[in-house]
Design a protein around this motif. Structure first.
Motif, PDB file in Angstrom:
ATOM      1  N   PRO A  20       6.281  88.704  64.271  1.00  0.00           N
ATOM      2  CA  PRO A  20       6.865  88.328  65.556  1.00  0.00           C
ATOM      3  C   PRO A  20       6.467  86.916  65.982  1.00  0.00           C
ATOM      4  O   PRO A  20       5.338  86.483  65.758  1.00  0.00           O
ATOM      5  CB  PRO A  20       6.290  89.372  66.520  1.00  0.00           C
ATOM      6  CG  PRO A  20       5.007  89.800  65.895  1.00  0.00           C
ATOM      7  CD  PRO A  20       5.188  89.680  64.406  1.00  0.00           C
ATOM      8  N   SER A  21       7.407  86.197  66.578  1.00  0.00           N
ATOM      9  CA  SER A  21       7.155  84.854  67.087  1.00  0.00           C
ATOM     10  C   SER A  21       7.858  84.688  68.420  1.00  0.00           C
ATOM     11  O   SER A  21       8.835  85.377  68.712  1.00  0.00           O
ATOM     12  CB  SER A  21       7.678  83.794  66.107  1.00  0.00           C
ATOM     13  OG  SER A  21       7.025  83.879  64.875  1.00  0.00           O
ATOM     14  N   ILE A  22       7.364  83.730  69.195  1.00  0.00           N
ATOM     15  CA  ILE A  22       7.901  83.528  70.541  1.00  0.00           C
ATOM     16  C   ILE A  22       9.153  82.663  70.439  1.00  0.00           C
ATOM     17  O   ILE A  22       9.079  81.444  70.299  1.00  0.00           O
ATOM     18  CB  ILE A  22       6.850  82.879  71.454  1.00  0.00           C
ATOM     19  CG1 ILE A  22       5.599  83.762  71.508  1.00  0.00           C
ATOM     20  CG2 ILE A  22       7.418  82.672  72.854  1.00  0.00           C
ATOM     21  CD1 ILE A  22       4.425  83.121  72.198  1.00  0.00           C
ATOM     22  N   GLY A  23      10.277  83.305  70.475  1.00  0.00           N
ATOM     23  CA  GLY A  23      11.537  82.589  70.366  1.00  0.00           C
ATOM     24  C   GLY A  23      12.691  83.456  70.812  1.00  0.00           C
ATOM     25  O   GLY A  23      12.521  84.644  71.116  1.00  0.00           O
ATOM     26  N   VAL A  42      21.859  81.153  66.650  1.00  0.00           N
ATOM     27  CA  VAL A  42      20.709  80.706  65.869  1.00  0.00           C
ATOM     28  C   VAL A  42      19.420  81.126  66.563  1.00  0.00           C
ATOM     29  O   VAL A  42      19.387  81.366  67.769  1.00  0.00           O
ATOM     30  CB  VAL A  42      20.720  79.171  65.686  1.00  0.00           C
ATOM     31  CG1 VAL A  42      21.987  78.718  64.962  1.00  0.00           C
ATOM     32  CG2 VAL A  42      20.579  78.439  67.016  1.00  0.00           C
ATOM     33  N   ASP A  43      18.370  81.192  65.780  1.00  0.00           N
ATOM     34  CA  ASP A  43      17.045  81.441  66.330  1.00  0.00           C
ATOM     35  C   ASP A  43      16.423  80.114  66.734  1.00  0.00           C
ATOM     36  O   ASP A  43      16.574  79.106  66.043  1.00  0.00           O
ATOM     37  CB  ASP A  43      16.140  82.106  65.289  1.00  0.00           C
ATOM     38  CG  ASP A  43      16.616  83.495  64.913  1.00  0.00           C
ATOM     39  OD1 ASP A  43      17.364  84.104  65.706  1.00  0.00           O
ATOM     40  OD2 ASP A  43      16.226  83.973  63.834  1.00  0.00           O
ATOM     41  N   ALA A  44      15.703  80.130  67.826  1.00  0.00           N
ATOM     42  CA  ALA A  44      14.997  78.922  68.257  1.00  0.00           C
ATOM     43  C   ALA A  44      13.663  79.338  68.867  1.00  0.00           C
ATOM     44  O   ALA A  44      13.609  80.269  69.682  1.00  0.00           O
ATOM     45  CB  ALA A  44      15.830  78.139  69.263  1.00  0.00           C
ATOM     46  N   TYR A  45      12.627  78.654  68.466  1.00  0.00           N
ATOM     47  CA  TYR A  45      11.271  78.998  68.877  1.00  0.00           C
ATOM     48  C   TYR A  45      10.847  78.120  70.047  1.00  0.00           C
ATOM     49  O   TYR A  45      11.167  76.923  70.082  1.00  0.00           O
ATOM     50  CB  TYR A  45      10.309  78.831  67.696  1.00  0.00           C
ATOM     51  CG  TYR A  45      10.652  79.784  66.574  1.00  0.00           C
ATOM     52  CD1 TYR A  45      10.039  81.032  66.477  1.00  0.00           C
ATOM     53  CD2 TYR A  45      11.640  79.467  65.638  1.00  0.00           C
ATOM     54  CE1 TYR A  45      10.386  81.924  65.477  1.00  0.00           C
ATOM     55  CE2 TYR A  45      11.993  80.352  64.627  1.00  0.00           C
ATOM     56  CZ  TYR A  45      11.360  81.569  64.550  1.00  0.00           C
ATOM     57  OH  TYR A  45      11.713  82.468  63.567  1.00  0.00           O
ATOM     58  N   LEU A  46      10.130  78.701  70.981  1.00  0.00           N
ATOM     59  CA  LEU A  46       9.698  77.948  72.150  1.00  0.00           C
ATOM     60  C   LEU A  46       8.576  76.995  71.769  1.00  0.00           C
ATOM     61  O   LEU A  46       7.614  77.391  71.100  1.00  0.00           O
ATOM     62  CB  LEU A  46       9.227  78.896  73.252  1.00  0.00           C
ATOM     63  CG  LEU A  46      10.289  79.839  73.834  1.00  0.00           C
ATOM     64  CD1 LEU A  46       9.688  80.697  74.931  1.00  0.00           C
ATOM     65  CD2 LEU A  46      11.471  79.047  74.376  1.00  0.00           C
ATOM     66  N   PRO A 108      16.298  68.125  56.544  1.00  0.00           N
ATOM     67  CA  PRO A 108      16.420  69.563  56.807  1.00  0.00           C
ATOM     68  C   PRO A 108      15.212  70.158  57.531  1.00  0.00           C
ATOM     69  O   PRO A 108      14.072  69.805  57.253  1.00  0.00           O
ATOM     70  CB  PRO A 108      16.542  70.162  55.400  1.00  0.00           C
ATOM     71  CG  PRO A 108      17.053  69.064  54.551  1.00  0.00           C
ATOM     72  CD  PRO A 108      16.446  67.803  55.109  1.00  0.00           C
ATOM     73  N   LEU A 109      15.494  71.051  58.462  1.00  0.00           N
ATOM     74  CA  LEU A 109      14.464  71.854  59.124  1.00  0.00           C
ATOM     75  C   LEU A 109      14.783  73.316  58.838  1.00  0.00           C
ATOM     76  O   LEU A 109      15.945  73.681  58.673  1.00  0.00           O
ATOM     77  CB  LEU A 109      14.483  71.648  60.636  1.00  0.00           C
ATOM     78  CG  LEU A 109      14.151  70.274  61.196  1.00  0.00           C
ATOM     79  CD1 LEU A 109      14.274  70.315  62.724  1.00  0.00           C
ATOM     80  CD2 LEU A 109      12.742  69.881  60.793  1.00  0.00           C
ATOM     81  N   THR A 110      13.782  74.135  58.813  1.00  0.00           N
ATOM     82  CA  THR A 110      14.030  75.564  58.645  1.00  0.00           C
ATOM     83  C   THR A 110      13.844  76.334  59.950  1.00  0.00           C
ATOM     84  O   THR A 110      14.163  77.518  60.008  1.00  0.00           O
ATOM     85  CB  THR A 110      13.109  76.160  57.574  1.00  0.00           C
ATOM     86  OG1 THR A 110      11.747  75.896  57.927  1.00  0.00           O
ATOM     87  CG2 THR A 110      13.404  75.544  56.205  1.00  0.00           C
ATOM     88  N   ARG A 111      13.324  75.648  60.969  1.00  0.00           N
ATOM     89  CA  ARG A 111      13.192  76.287  62.275  1.00  0.00           C
ATOM     90  C   ARG A 111      13.726  75.351  63.356  1.00  0.00           C
ATOM     91  O   ARG A 111      13.531  74.141  63.287  1.00  0.00           O
ATOM     92  CB  ARG A 111      11.729  76.629  62.580  1.00  0.00           C
ATOM     93  CG  ARG A 111      11.203  77.799  61.765  1.00  0.00           C
ATOM     94  CD  ARG A 111       9.910  78.336  62.327  1.00  0.00           C
ATOM     95  NE  ARG A 111       9.541  79.587  61.659  1.00  0.00           N
ATOM     96  CZ  ARG A 111       8.665  80.454  62.143  1.00  0.00           C
ATOM     97  NH1 ARG A 111       8.050  80.218  63.284  1.00  0.00           N
ATOM     98  NH2 ARG A 111       8.393  81.560  61.493  1.00  0.00           N
ATOM     99  N   ASN A 112      14.370  75.946  64.345  1.00  0.00           N
ATOM    100  CA  ASN A 112      14.811  75.208  65.526  1.00  0.00           C
ATOM    101  C   ASN A 112      13.793  75.430  66.635  1.00  0.00           C
ATOM    102  O   ASN A 112      13.131  76.470  66.672  1.00  0.00           O
ATOM    103  CB  ASN A 112      16.176  75.711  65.985  1.00  0.00           C
ATOM    104  CG  ASN A 112      17.187  75.735  64.865  1.00  0.00           C
ATOM    105  OD1 ASN A 112      17.443  74.718  64.238  1.00  0.00           O
ATOM    106  ND2 ASN A 112      17.755  76.901  64.603  1.00  0.00           N
ATOM    107  N   PHE A 113      13.725  74.473  67.550  1.00  0.00           N
ATOM    108  CA  PHE A 113      12.751  74.587  68.634  1.00  0.00           C
ATOM    109  C   PHE A 113      13.404  74.297  69.977  1.00  0.00           C
ATOM    110  O   PHE A 113      14.170  73.335  70.109  1.00  0.00           O
ATOM    111  CB  PHE A 113      11.590  73.614  68.417  1.00  0.00           C
ATOM    112  CG  PHE A 113      10.745  73.970  67.230  1.00  0.00           C
ATOM    113  CD1 PHE A 113       9.732  74.902  67.337  1.00  0.00           C
ATOM    114  CD2 PHE A 113      10.986  73.389  65.998  1.00  0.00           C
ATOM    115  CE1 PHE A 113       8.976  75.251  66.239  1.00  0.00           C
ATOM    116  CE2 PHE A 113      10.222  73.731  64.883  1.00  0.00           C
ATOM    117  CZ  PHE A 113       9.214  74.661  65.010  1.00  0.00           C
ATOM    118  N   LEU A 114      13.081  75.141  70.951  1.00  0.00           N
ATOM    119  CA  LEU A 114      13.488  74.906  72.328  1.00  0.00           C
ATOM    120  C   LEU A 114      12.347  74.215  73.047  1.00  0.00           C
ATOM    121  O   LEU A 114      11.242  74.764  73.152  1.00  0.00           O
ATOM    122  CB  LEU A 114      13.824  76.230  73.019  1.00  0.00           C
ATOM    123  CG  LEU A 114      15.082  76.946  72.519  1.00  0.00           C
ATOM    124  CD1 LEU A 114      15.146  78.358  73.103  1.00  0.00           C
ATOM    125  CD2 LEU A 114      16.336  76.154  72.866  1.00  0.00           C
TER     126      LEU A 114
END
Lengths: 137, 97
Positions: A20-23, A42-46, A108-114
């Motif tokens: 689990p991750s905060i996103g 898409v998934d985006a992590y805080l 390239p990134l494998t994670r998006n961030f908010l």
């Protein structure tokens, strides 16, 4: 004391190993979302350390977005990446669509961030013991 | 911990806001999120790839987001849910010595 009545609860994201991750899962598009336009979920992590939300640059291409301005350096998680700015609509169904100037990476990134630009739109709390994110607009 | 968004010290990033769309689902990708939590073994085969998951079915995968997205749209999914399957990490453990 400030009392906040949160109206929505979201489960943490779980990655491909079930960690689990905060996103959040969000909808991104070049226009306010409606069913006939090109959009992606898409998934985006805080990321509270980033002032700006950052996405993999391939998503901009997939959405047919056009950048404005030149290349900038932005924080993406624990890294600094080169990116370009795009106007992007972020949609959470409960909270409507919001237009931000998002960064899309050149590499390239494998994670998006908010980033904190997203945090300006909502009030949220992290409930780690329940692996949930509480949000109110 | 609560983080409010009432302070505006970040410039003018927020440009516009619309109301909630009545055509939007109540919550994004609840079914897919549940599937991901319960099927990590099935996702292992897609390590290092982008994957489109629709309900409980992987309908497209590959290394290129644009191609994978188009594959999903060709299958009638106008708004694909796409995510990257990260490589397996080693288990956290104590360092002996």
């Amino acid at each position: 004391v400030k009392t906040v009545a949160f109206t929505h609860i979201f489960d943490y994201l779980h990655d491909s190993q079930g960690v689990p991750s905060i996103g959040l899962t969000i909808r991104i598009s070049g226009q306010p979302y409606h069913q006939s336009i090109s959009a992606l979920d898409v998934d985006a992590y805080l990321d509270t350390l980033s002032t700006r939300s950052v996405f993999d640059g391939q998503f901009a291409t997939a959405l047919g977005l056009h950048p404005f301005g030149g290349t900038i350096s932005v924080r993406s998680g624990s890294h600094i990446v080169q990116a370009r700015l795009y106007q992007l609509w972020i949609t959470l169904p409960q909270f409507g669509s919001h237009l931000i100037n998002a960064a899309f990476s050149i590499t390239p990134l494998t994670r998006n961030f908010l980033g904190r630009d997203f945090l300006r739109l909502v009030t949220l709390a992290i409930e780690e013991r329940n692996l949930s994110i509480l949000i109110v607009r | 911990m609560a983080m409010t968004s009432t302070e505006n010290r970040l410039g003018t990033e927020l440009i516009a806001t619309t109301g909630t769309s009545s055509s939007s689902p109540a919550r994004l990708r609840t079914d897919e999120g549940a599937w991901r939590r319960t099927h990590p073994d099935q996702l292992r085969a897609y390590q290092g790839q982008w994957v489109v998951l629709e309900k409980n079915e992987i309908i497209a995968s590959g290394s290129d987001v644009v191609t994978v997205t188009q594959q999903a749209r060709d299958r009638g999914v106008n708004t694909p849910y796409i995510f990257y399957v990260e490589a397996m990490r080693e288990e956290e453990g104590e360092i002996s010595g």
